[in-house]
Design a protein around this motif. Structure first.
Motif, mmCIF file in Angstrom:
data_model
loop_
_atom_site.group_PDB
_atom_site.id
_atom_site.type_symbol
_atom_site.label_atom_id
_atom_site.label_comp_id
_atom_site.label_asym_id
_atom_site.label_seq_id
_atom_site.Cartn_x
_atom_site.Cartn_y
_atom_site.Cartn_z
ATOM 1 N N LEU A 1 51.328 53.612 40.529
ATOM 2 C CA LEU A 1 50.026 53.588 39.870
ATOM 3 C C LEU A 1 50.093 54.161 38.460
ATOM 4 C CD1 LEU A 1 47.774 54.681 42.857
ATOM 5 C CD2 LEU A 1 48.012 52.402 41.895
ATOM 6 N N VAL B 1 45.850 34.297 46.327
ATOM 7 C CA VAL B 1 46.524 35.419 45.700
ATOM 8 C C VAL B 1 45.675 36.667 45.752
ATOM 9 C CG1 VAL B 1 47.427 36.218 43.525
ATOM 10 C CG2 VAL B 1 47.788 33.871 44.237
ATOM 11 N N SER B 2 44.379 36.491 45.642
ATOM 12 C CA SER B 2 43.581 37.699 45.574
ATOM 13 C C SER B 2 42.129 37.381 45.787
ATOM 14 C CB SER B 2 43.732 38.351 44.212
ATOM 15 O OG SER B 2 42.734 37.860 43.370
ATOM 16 N N GLY B 3 41.337 38.384 45.518
ATOM 17 C CA GLY B 3 39.908 38.194 45.619
ATOM 18 C C GLY B 3 39.408 38.694 46.943
ATOM 19 N N ALA B 4 38.105 38.613 47.125
ATOM 20 C CA ALA B 4 37.534 39.189 48.327
ATOM 21 C C ALA B 4 36.719 38.168 49.074
ATOM 22 C CB ALA B 4 36.661 40.368 47.969
ATOM 23 N N VAL C 1 48.596 37.864 39.339
ATOM 24 C CA VAL C 1 47.609 37.368 40.300
ATOM 25 C C VAL C 1 46.739 36.290 39.650
ATOM 26 C CG1 VAL C 1 45.533 38.030 41.552
ATOM 27 C CG2 VAL C 1 47.583 39.456 41.674
ATOM 28 N N PRO D 1 42.363 41.632 37.433
ATOM 29 C CA PRO D 1 43.053 42.415 36.413
ATOM 30 C C PRO D 1 44.572 42.215 36.395
ATOM 31 C CG PRO D 1 42.195 43.827 38.165
ATOM 32 C CD PRO D 1 41.696 42.460 38.438
ATOM 33 N N ARG E 1 39.763 50.880 44.254
ATOM 34 C CA ARG E 1 39.972 50.546 42.860
ATOM 35 C C ARG E 1 39.010 51.328 41.985
ATOM 36 N NH1 ARG E 1 40.325 44.464 41.475
ATOM 37 N NH2 ARG E 1 38.864 44.549 39.754
ATOM 38 N N VAL F 1 43.501 52.263 47.982
ATOM 39 C CA VAL F 1 43.622 52.340 46.524
ATOM 40 C C VAL F 1 44.722 51.400 46.055
ATOM 41 C CG1 VAL F 1 44.152 53.841 44.593
ATOM 42 C CG2 VAL F 1 42.838 54.732 46.500
ATOM 43 N N ILE F 2 45.899 51.587 46.628
ATOM 44 C CA ILE F 2 47.039 50.798 46.179
ATOM 45 C C ILE F 2 46.838 49.322 46.511
ATOM 46 C CG2 ILE F 2 49.437 50.323 46.744
ATOM 47 C CD1 ILE F 2 50.003 53.213 46.555
ATOM 48 N N ARG G 1 35.681 35.283 37.762
ATOM 49 C CA ARG G 1 36.265 36.223 38.728
ATOM 50 C C ARG G 1 37.039 37.277 37.958
ATOM 51 N NH1 ARG G 1 38.160 33.724 43.442
ATOM 52 N NH2 ARG G 1 39.541 35.503 43.616
ATOM 53 N N VAL H 1 44.288 47.696 44.199
ATOM 54 C CA VAL H 1 44.805 47.497 42.846
ATOM 55 C C VAL H 1 45.790 46.331 42.841
ATOM 56 C CG1 VAL H 1 46.235 48.515 41.057
ATOM 57 C CG2 VAL H 1 44.418 49.854 42.096
ATOM 58 N N LEU H 2 46.684 46.353 43.828
ATOM 59 C CA LEU H 2 47.737 45.345 43.839
ATOM 60 C C LEU H 2 47.177 43.945 44.048
ATOM 61 C CD1 LEU H 2 50.800 44.866 43.850
ATOM 62 C CD2 LEU H 2 50.707 45.017 46.318
ATOM 63 N N PHE H 3 46.233 43.809 44.959
ATOM 64 C CA PHE H 3 45.739 42.477 45.289
ATOM 65 C C PHE H 3 44.515 42.090 44.478
ATOM 66 C CE2 PHE H 3 48.315 43.313 48.980
ATOM 67 C CZ PHE H 3 48.851 42.075 49.263
ATOM 68 N N GLY H 4 44.143 42.932 43.518
ATOM 69 C CA GLY H 4 42.991 42.601 42.705
ATOM 70 C C GLY H 4 41.741 42.443 43.536
ATOM 71 N N ARG H 5 41.603 43.269 44.553
ATOM 72 C CA ARG H 5 40.391 43.209 45.370
ATOM 73 C C ARG H 5 39.387 44.205 44.834
ATOM 74 N NH1 ARG H 5 39.906 41.359 50.466
ATOM 75 N NH2 ARG H 5 38.379 42.951 50.901
ATOM 76 N N PRO H 6 38.114 43.880 44.910
ATOM 77 C CA PRO H 6 37.138 44.911 44.591
ATOM 78 C C PRO H 6 37.141 45.945 45.697
ATOM 79 C CG PRO H 6 36.064 42.974 45.466
ATOM 80 C CD PRO H 6 37.508 42.627 45.321
ATOM 81 N N GLN I 1 42.838 28.099 42.866
ATOM 82 C CA GLN I 1 41.662 28.874 43.243
ATOM 83 C C GLN I 1 40.691 29.023 42.092
ATOM 84 O OE1 GLN I 1 42.602 32.592 45.443
ATOM 85 N NE2 GLN I 1 44.674 31.864 45.226
ATOM 86 N N GLY J 1 33.687 44.348 40.452
ATOM 87 C CA GLY J 1 35.035 44.238 40.964
ATOM 88 C C GLY J 1 35.343 42.850 41.473
ATOM 89 N N GLN J 2 34.358 41.986 41.522
ATOM 90 C CA GLN J 2 34.626 40.683 42.093
ATOM 91 C C GLN J 2 34.289 39.550 41.133
ATOM 92 O OE1 GLN J 2 33.231 40.352 46.037
ATOM 93 N NE2 GLN J 2 33.563 38.166 46.143
#
Ligand SMILES: Nc1ncnc2c1ncn2[C@@H]1O[C@H](COP(=O)(O)OP(=O)(O)OP(=O)(O)O)[C@@H](O)[C@H]1O
Ligand SMILES: Nc1ncnc2c1ncn2[C@@H]1O[C@H](COP(=O)(O)OP(=O)(O)OP(=O)(O)O)[C@@H](O)[C@H]1O
Ligand SMILES: [Mg+2]
Ligand SMILES: [Mg+2]
Lengths: 291, 540, 301, 509
Positions: free
Chosen positions: A232, C160-163, D214, D210, C256, C243-244, D207, C247-252, D223, D175-176
């Motif tokens: 991080l 890849v990411s998102g929620a 990704v 960051p 984060r 947290v990790i 979207r 951040v890594l998967f760009g999820r809200p 996507q 965040g989304q």
């Protein structure tokens, strides 16, 4: 003496039984981890013996070169040798882990012992303090510490140590309770020994029993935690080679340079696996000794 | 009371094949064989007892009969017939159909043989369910019947309780109830009374006798000859994985053929053995205690844990050279009394004096100087040893001597309790139970105490080892004239060793006096019950 | 119960105060944070100070913070022009989803593997315990990186990411759940194996029980006891790992937000996250304490 | 209009949706979806009509008269008129609303008067050449006065803070994502727009992703259809992909540069400053770090700006021999064990302290590459520290840094120069004072004659870059947009060079 005890050494040196010694269990449970840990120790103490390349020497023209003749593990985004960085990274990663574990063990033992030996109210207060410390997830606590003190090696050590103190303190406290009430402590009182002598002579040494095991396994945890913080961006600052930081840097190149992430990843994993295996061995020996 | 043995019915016996017929049974764990060629038959309705010392292979033999020898074991046998079928060809399913239905097993370690997380009722009805003995709807009633038949009071309440809410005796009864739930032809009971008080033990034996009377065969295992004496038809004596003697109960007990059986019988302490050595040899010459001021005395001692009074107004006096026995059931406050006497607990009321001087009232700092004069041997020597220390270091701990003399003295002490100098370098975990207790005694004798407090010093030991330790204590007392406060739940032991006895119940003393006097003419009803409950060997 | 509640409140207060103190001790001051990398003149600073009441003594600020907390007001973020409560409210959802999915996955995997391999042959156990060992030893972010590289970038199986959508939850939940499965699996299997060697298990077998019934009726509950004591670790791993993973998967999500707030020293948000995780911890450990009593009636009966 | 929707992945999420609180260049592309400014800028930098159809500036530069469109309505149905403009301007003087804008951009603002419903008169206290730029900036995005009064969370904005733009804010999930739907009534695009009437897309969702890898993964796996912020490492892959198109634009404002702190050793010595620049082979470094996608900067002003002084190109840099000669001359002659230069027992160390939240665009890696270069070629110990904001601020206050790294995206570079170069400027981190520069900048601010300003800014650039060597320009920040081929009408904001809003975007067939 038991008859089998005499037969033991003879059998052990008989050449015919050698193949039996190298069972998969022994190989993966003892020989391989031990060999890796020796290699790791070497990397920490004298990385120069394992690689002659400067881990910081950037060669932008050779950036992201795949594994091959001149770079066995490939080159990173600045053209630095990944092998050399993995080897030199051992010092950073391991010393953070060792220092954090050392700090946590020291703090944990002192606090746990203090709690275990204190009057009830003080013990309760300390126990609640451990609770508070552990209400925060380890990583969040570490983030908080780093937020206060800023990123950097020393602060990561402090953060991880702080997060792990309650683990050790709790074990020591519980152990102190047991030992304090055990027969031999009572017996020592009947010999007229003073409270201090009993604490120093009987309680402390017996309380410390589980520490080597816990610390070995805890070292693995600390290495994971520190790599997470480095990942991080809270750990040792660039250009320092540290496994977690290397992985963090590699993140942007996953699609073009897998080697940049793979090797430090393997290094962390193997380190933790071997430490855990070693810890469990210690634990079995330790448990074999007590009833 | 005595238990009358119902006459065996020869007709039944001849009509059906033996329930168990095993010959040349050999059981090994890994490479070590622990049962070496045992042969055993149990006829229907018969009670066979196996006796022998710890580790002689009794439990392994018993468990093997139900295919429960355990992981890593190998079983071989010349023949192995269970209920007339060849068990050597059994598949797991065959074993399972047998267990609980043909034979019920009551395991040793009664206190941990019930699942602590399940109710007693659930454990019993498990048998009913597995073998579908009664339909689901009637299981609950059947459970209550079984509990009632096992002598459990208030079966409805007890069925809903978990092991931690039950006393040892109740747990044992629940186990027996679950063993007989499948209405088996054979009950295998492994040490069913070991952990119990004498009075409870007597009740359990009566219960087993009742099952036998109802026609169920019994395989009873015990290290205590007296226990099996009252109920067994035949006795097998085991030693080191072999049967050394076998025969009708009366014959084995009154006219033993094998030396080992004889030694075993001789080692049982009792009124008869008083003043003799249990292990043979000349009895020590005891200095008769001069009437004098007591070396240790307590008056009106009270001590509670929470609301519960563990010791409630106890007074006692121990004179020089004398042995004061303390008997009583579990939880009657014996250990608490010992700890009060040792100054490890402060009494809430009353006072303990040591050598005529204040003791319990002193601050710990002042007591420390006097501590060498009163020493302690506990029931569990293992727990009283710092696990990291060698025997030498353990024995040296209470000695206040210069380094050089200390070593000499340690070896001297070890020699006195019959341990070789080589023992000094070992750790307690490398010693047998008897050796450990010797180390504990050697350590307690180190400071040449005036008073020795022994809390159940032999109850964890085998009879023969117990005999050695009791002899040792007697010898040492004869030699040093040390006064002993000797706590035991075993009336035989107290009767053998003590001069005077204190009978405790619920924290108080119900009776006190000369040992012979108290045992011959108990005044208090509780004492009477206690004495009556002790199983006896037939006079031979 | 009252006592537990009291202790819980004390823990919350201590957590709030400790994090308040910690951030007070940090270098630089609040105005710097509010200024950010924008223009910075004494005039701007003065206005900011007045706006946020930063000229009051620290003790007063602390007390007013506690007072507002008592009224459920978590304050305003320094960096995101919004109320902290509102920020957290919008972020709880994804994190809850993630942590629950990961927990469910971890528990299910651990349970299946433990029950399937406890007391079985050497090979099955060896493979299972090696897998558990590796799962425990790999840093969660590395699992995440590998999963991303393989299943998303290369195979394209998962977004890849998102929620949005359950598909987007699979990889993060795996990354977070695998270490949990590893630890829990070890503990459960150890517990099962210990339980089926106990005397009561032999007694149960002596009643004619099959091994499967033995595990189901007796051993599982025993194995749950040590597993439940891992609750604290479990919660911590989930919250910290979030947290990790986020951040890594760009999820809200809260993780984060926490990470961003910590790097930006967004004091009100950090403290709210600390408080929230303390609340979660206290709640979960209370709940599990109750569960513990149900599983093991020997406690406090 | 047909129903069409699009998903666009962006790197940064907005910290506010209120245009008057806007502070992130990276989310400028969102602002003009929802809001319209009074003026717009053309590709040549000229000002063009938007909500104001025309404007006059008085001769003394103190009075601005704007003539407004009369056919504009806010999303909440209220009319846009002179009173609304006045309300928007007055809003800034509310205490605590936006201290930074009121003390910088609106420094000279005196008052606004409603002359008629379509005419508003703005009076300044002193001439300000940058005022028109303000009127074309997101700050001048017109917010319905009703929602200024009633918005639940004014400083953050949100669906209840409405403008007049081509899209209406539908939903914001932190965040989304942020989602807009078309404003069917829209008919007032800025002068440079490619079409008239409502937007092509019925709906657009941004979207927030960051992580660069990704983002690209989301694009290639379909996507999302558009991404911005394409990492250099992925550029080659995207260019190769026949389904994707990449567009790039340099940003306005200043170049990303290292500013040398001249207040203490070693950079108080101009020779050392020059030596540092000579020691770095900027082209090689940029190639390594940005894979050839970065544009080298030669001046503090970015090459996209009309004020850029091209004569600075190739006037310095990249000569390691010269760097060593300069350092020798400056007395840094000895070397220590690690090969660093030493003078009077002190190592030639220069530090940069960057606050982590503001490090973007692989600038940390760039710093590492430069670090390796200056060590190898000139024995300079360049220490890179990435710290939290408080620590970074502390370092600035303690004067404990030698290099300050920064770029600014102001649409008029003069605004940036005013913040960086004058003696008392808000972010003068060189701690260098040059009275000539201060005079030239003041003069340039006071005139609205573009040619005159160009001359003045050229002098400023020469002084800062060549004569005094207080700055080391590295590269001109750029924006990239990658999209599926079917997406058309993607462009860049002429004023800033950042991606433009979604008004002209459509999905082709
Ligand atoms: N599962 C096992 N694995 C290895 N050895 C065992 C196992 N169970 C018993 N033994 C060994 O077998 C021998 C006989 O044990 P067993 O339990 O039958 O003795 P016992 O006569 O019942 O003694 P006790 O009176 O103490 O119960 C002992 O030496 C014991 O250590
Ligand atoms: N530390 C303690 N805390 C609470 N209660 C205790 C404690 N020690 C003993 N007790 C209780 O005090 C009573 C007397 O206990 P004590 O150990 O003296 O009995 P005992 O006669 O030695 O029994 P046993 O034969 O089982 O050893 C028991 O009911 C016991 O449960
Ligand atoms: Mg046995
Ligand atoms: Mg006792």
């Amino acid at each position: 003496m038991h008859p089998s005890a005499q037969a033991g050494p003879l059998r052990r040196f008989a050449p015919a039984s050698l193949p039996r010694l190298l069972t998969p269990a022994v190989l993966f449970g003892l020989v391989a981890p031990a060999a890796f840990l020796v290699l790791l120790a070497l990397a920490v103490v004298a990385p120069g013996l394992l690689t002659g390349v400067d881990p910081l020497a950037a060669d932008p023209l050779n950036a992201l070169a795949p594994p091959g003749g001149s770079h066995w593990f490939g080159a990173d985004h600045l053209g630095r040798d990944v092998l050399s960085r993995v080897v030199h990274g051992a010092r950073h990663s391991i010393s953070i882990g060792v220092a954090a574990t050392g700090l946590a063990v020291t703090g944990g033992v002192l606090l746990g012992l203090a709690a275990g030996l204190s009057p009830k109210w003080l013990d309760e207060t300390l126990a609640r303090a451990f609770d508070v410390l552990s209400t925060l997830p380890e990583l969040l606590l570490a983030l908080l510490v780093v937020a206060v003190t800023g990123p950097g090696t020393g602060n990561v050590i402090l953060a991880i140590a702080l997060a792990q103190i309650p683990n050790y303190a709790r074990v020591i406290r519980a152990q102190t309770f047991v030992v304090r009430r055990s027969g031999f402590v009572e017996q020592a009182r009947t010999f007229g020994r003073s409270g201090l002598a009993i604490t120093a002579g009987h309680v402390l040494p017996n309380v410390l029993g589980p520490i080597p095991v816990l610390a070995t396994i805890g070292l693995g945890t600390a290495v994971i935690a520190s790599s997470g913080l480095s990942f991080l961006g809270m750990g040792p600052q660039p250009p320092a080679a540290e496994w977690g930081a290397m992985l963090s840097e590699a993140r942007g190149y996953l699609r073009v340079a897998w080697w940049q992430a793979l090797f430090p990843g393997i290094a962390i994993t193997l380190t933790v696996v071997c430490l855990t295996v070693a810890g469990r061995r210690l634990q079995r020996r330790f448990e074999g000794r007590t009833p | 009371m005595t238990i009358t043995r119902p006459e065996r019915n020869p007709a039944v016996h001849r009509a059906s094949p033996p329930l168990v017929a095993v010959s040349d049974l050999r059981v090994s764990f890994g490479a070590t064989e622990v049962v070496h060629g045992v042969s055993l038959t149990v006829e229907p309705g018969e009670c066979v007892a196996i006796v022998g010392e710890s580790g002689s292979g009794k439990s392994v033999t018993a468990r093997t009969l139900l295919g429960l020898t355990g992981p890593g074991s190998t079983v071989r046998a010349g023949s192995f017939l269970i209920g007339g079928r060849d068990a050597l060809a059994f598949r797991p399913g065959d074993w399972r159909r047998l267990r609980g239905r043909f034979a019920g097993l009551v395991l040793q370690d009664a206190l941990v043989s019930l699942d602590p997380l399940r109710t007693a009722g659930a454990e019993i009805s498990e048998v009913l369910a597995v073998h579908d003995v009664v339909p689901r709807a009637r299981r609950h009633d059947r459970v209550l019947d079984l509990l009632d038949a096992a002598g459990v009071p208030e079966p409805a309440t007890r069925a809903g309780q978990r092991p931690h809410q039950l006393s040892g005796g109740l747990r044992q009864r629940v186990l027996i109830a679950s063993a007989v739930a499948g209405d088996p032809e054979l009950i295998i009971a492994d040490e069913p009374t070991t952990a119990l008080d004498v009075t409870v033990q007597a009740q359990i034996l009566r219960l087993l006798a009742a099952r036998k009377a109802a026609g169920t065969a019994l395989l009873l295992i015990s290290h205590d000859l007296a226990v099996v004496a009252s109920i067994a038809d035949r006795i097998l004596v085991m030693k080191d994985g072999r049967v050394v003697e076998e025969g009708p109960a009366k014959a084995v007990l009154t006219a033993p053929a094998h030396d080992y059986t004889r030694a075993l019988l001789a080692a049982v302490p009792s009124a008869a053995s008083r003043g003799t050595r249990l292990t043979g040899g000349a009895a020590p010459v005891r200095r008769v205690a001069e009437p004098s001021a007591p070396v240790l005395a307590g008056t009106g001692l009270i001590r509670s844990y929470g609301r519960r009074r563990a010791v409630d107004g106890v007074s006692f006096a121990l004179h020089a050279g004398e042995t004061l026995g303390v008997v009583g059931e579990s939880g009657s406050g014996k250990s608490t009394l010992a700890r009060l006497a040792l100054g490890l607990l402060e009494p809430e009321a009353g006072e303990v004096t040591l050598g005529g001087r204040p003791w319990s009232r002193l601050p710990e700092r002042a007591r420390r100087r006097m501590r060498p004069t009163i020493q302690f041997v506990s029931q569990d020597p293992y727990d009283s040893f710092d696990p990291r220390h060698t025997v030498g270091r353990l024995v040296a701990e209470p000695l206040r001597l210069p380094r050089a003399q200390r070593r000499v003295r340690v070896l001297d002490l070890l020699a006195r309790v019959g341990l070789s100098p080589e023992t000094a370098g070992r750790h307690p975990r490398e010693l047998s139970g008897g050796q450990r207790q010797r180390v504990a005694i050697a350590r307690a004798l180190g400071p040449r105490p005036d008073v020795l407090v022994c809390d159940e010093p032999v109850s964890a030991l085998d009879v023969s080892v117990q005999a050695q330790v009791l002899d040792l204590l007697a010898d040492l007392q004869a030699e040093y004239g040390t006064a002993m406060l000797f706590i035991s739940h075993d009336l035989g032991v107290v009767r053998h060793l003590a001069d005077r006895v204190l009978v405790m119940k619920d924290g108080g003393v119900v009776e006190e006096g000369d040992v012979r006097e108290v045992f011959a003419r108990p005044r208090h009803p509780y004492t009477r019950d206690l004495i009556a409950a002790v199983p006896r060997l037939p006079e031979g | 119960m009252i006592r537990r509640l009291g202790t819980g409140l004390a823990v919350l207060w201590a957590a709030a105060t400790a994090s308040y103190l910690a951030l007070l001790l940090a270098p630089g001051d609040t105005v710097d944070i509010l200024v950010g990398d924008g223009p910075d003149t004494p005039e701007i600073r003065a206005r900011i100070t007045a706006e946020w009441g930063l000229d009051r003594p620290e003790a007063v600020q602390y007390l007013s913070y506690l007072w507002r907390l008592l009224h459920g007001d978590l304050g305003r973020s320094y960096q995101l022009q919004r109320g902290v409560g509102e920020i957290l409210a919008t972020q709880v959802g994804p994190t809850v989803q993630l942590t629950f999915a990961a927990a469910a996955l971890g528990v299910a995997l651990a349970g299946i593997i433990a029950v399937a391999t406890a007391g079985r042959g050497r090979w099955a156990r060896g493979v299972a315990s090696a897998a558990e060992l590796v799962a425990v030893s790999v840093p969660p972010f590395l699992i995440g990186i590998v999963l991303l590289a393989v299943f998303s970038f290369t195979l394209g199986w998962f977004p890849v990411s998102g929620a949005d959508g359950p598909a987007a939850l699979v990889l993060p939940a795996l990354a977070l759940g695998l270490p949990i499965a590893g630890v829990l699996g070890q503990v459960l299997r150890g517990g099962l194996e210990r339980a089926i060697e106990q005397p009561f298990a032999v007694t149960a077998r002596a009643r004619g029980l099959t091994e499967r019934a033995l595990v189901a009726r007796h051993a599982v509950r025993h194995a749950l006891i040590p597993a439940v004591t891992l609750a604290g670790w479990f919660t911590g791993t989930l919250l910290g790992g979030a947290v990790i993973t986020e951040v890594l998967f760009g999820r809200p999500g809260l993780g984060r937000v926490a990470m961003e707030a910590v790097t930006g020293r967004d004091l009100p948000v950090v403290m709210a996250v600390v408080l929230l995780s303390a609340v979660v911890y206290v709640t979960i450990s209370t709940l599990l304490d109750l569960a513990y009593r149900v599983i093991d009636p020997r406690i406090g009966g | 209009a047909p129903r069409t929707s699009l998903t666009w992945a962006i790197e940064t999420q907005p910290i506010t949706l209120n245009p008057q609180q806007w502070s992130q260049n990276k989310v400028r592309l969102l602002v003009f979806n929802q809001f319209d400014a009074l003026l717009s800028r053309g590709a040549d930098g000229s000002f063009q009509p938007w909500l104001a159809t025309s404007w006059e500036v008085s001769g003394d530069g103190l009075t601005y008269t704007l003539h407004l469109r009369d056919d504009v309505t806010f999303h909440d149905g209220t009319r846009f008129d002179a009173a609304a403009v006045k309300a928007n301007l007055d809003q800034f003087s509310k205490p605590g609303y936006n201290p930074a804008v009121s003390s910088i951009q609106l420094r000279a603002f005196d008052r606004a008067e409603v002359v008629s419903p379509t005419t508003v008169k703005i009076t300044l206290t002193e001439p300000d050449a940058l005022f028109l730029d303000f009127l074309a900036s997101p700050y001048a995005g017109q917010v319905s006065p009703k929602s200024l009064r009633e918005a639940k969370d004014l400083k953050f904005g949100g669906p209840d803070l409405v403008g007049t733009g081509p899209f209406v804010l539908d939903r914001y999930v932190q965040g989304q994502e942020i989602r807009y739907r078309r404003n069917p009534a829209y008919d007032w695009p800025p002068a440079g727009a490619a079409h008239q009437g409502p937007a092509h897309l019925s709906e657009i969702t941004y979207r927030f992703l960051p992580e660069a890898a990704v983002r690209v993964g989301a694009l290639t796996s379909g996507q999302v259809q558009v991404i911005e912020g394409v990492p250099a490492t992925e550029v080659a892959l995207i260019k190769k992909d026949p389904d994707l198109a990449l567009r790039t634009s340099l940003n306005s404002g200043t170049a990303f540069s290292y500013y040398f702190n001249t207040s203490h050793a070693p950079f108080d010595d101009q020779r050392v400053r020059e030596a540092f620049r000579e020691a770095v082979d900027v082209d090689a470094v940029l190639r390594a770090v940005y894979q050839g996608t970065a544009t080298r900067a030669w001046s503090i002003v970015g090459s996209r700006s009309p004020f850029y002084d091209a004569s600075l190109e190739r006037a310095y840099g990249g000569d390691a021999a010269k760097a060593n000669a300069l350092l020798d001359a400056a007395g840094w002659t000895r070397r220590d064990a690690e090969g660093y230069r030493v003078k009077d027992g002190r190592r030639l160390t220069v530090r940069t302290v960057a606050a982590a939240p503001f490090v973007r665009d692989r600038r940390d890696i760039l710093a590492q590459a430069i670090q390796a270069q200056v060590k190898q070629s000139a024995g300079i110990d360049f220490q890179v520290r990435i710290v939290d904001q408080g620590t970074a601020q502390q370092a600035v206050e303690d004067d404990a840094y030698e290099i300050f790294e920064n770029s600014r995206g102001d649409s008029d570079v003069g605004a940036a120069l005013n913040l960086i170069l004058p003696r008392d400027a808000a972010i003068n981190r060189t701690r260098h004072a040059d009275p000539r520069v201060d005079r030239w900048l003041a003069a340039a601010s006071a005139t609205s004659d573009e040619d005159e300003r160009k001359g003045l800014y050229a002098k400023v650039q020469r002084a800062a870059v060549l004569e005094k060597a207080i700055v080391f320009p590295l590269y001109v920040p750029a924006d990239q947009v990658a999209a599926h081929k079917s997406v058309q009408g993607l462009g860049f904001d002429p004023a800033s060079g950042t991606p433009a809003g979604a008004y002209d975007v459509r999905i082709g067939t």
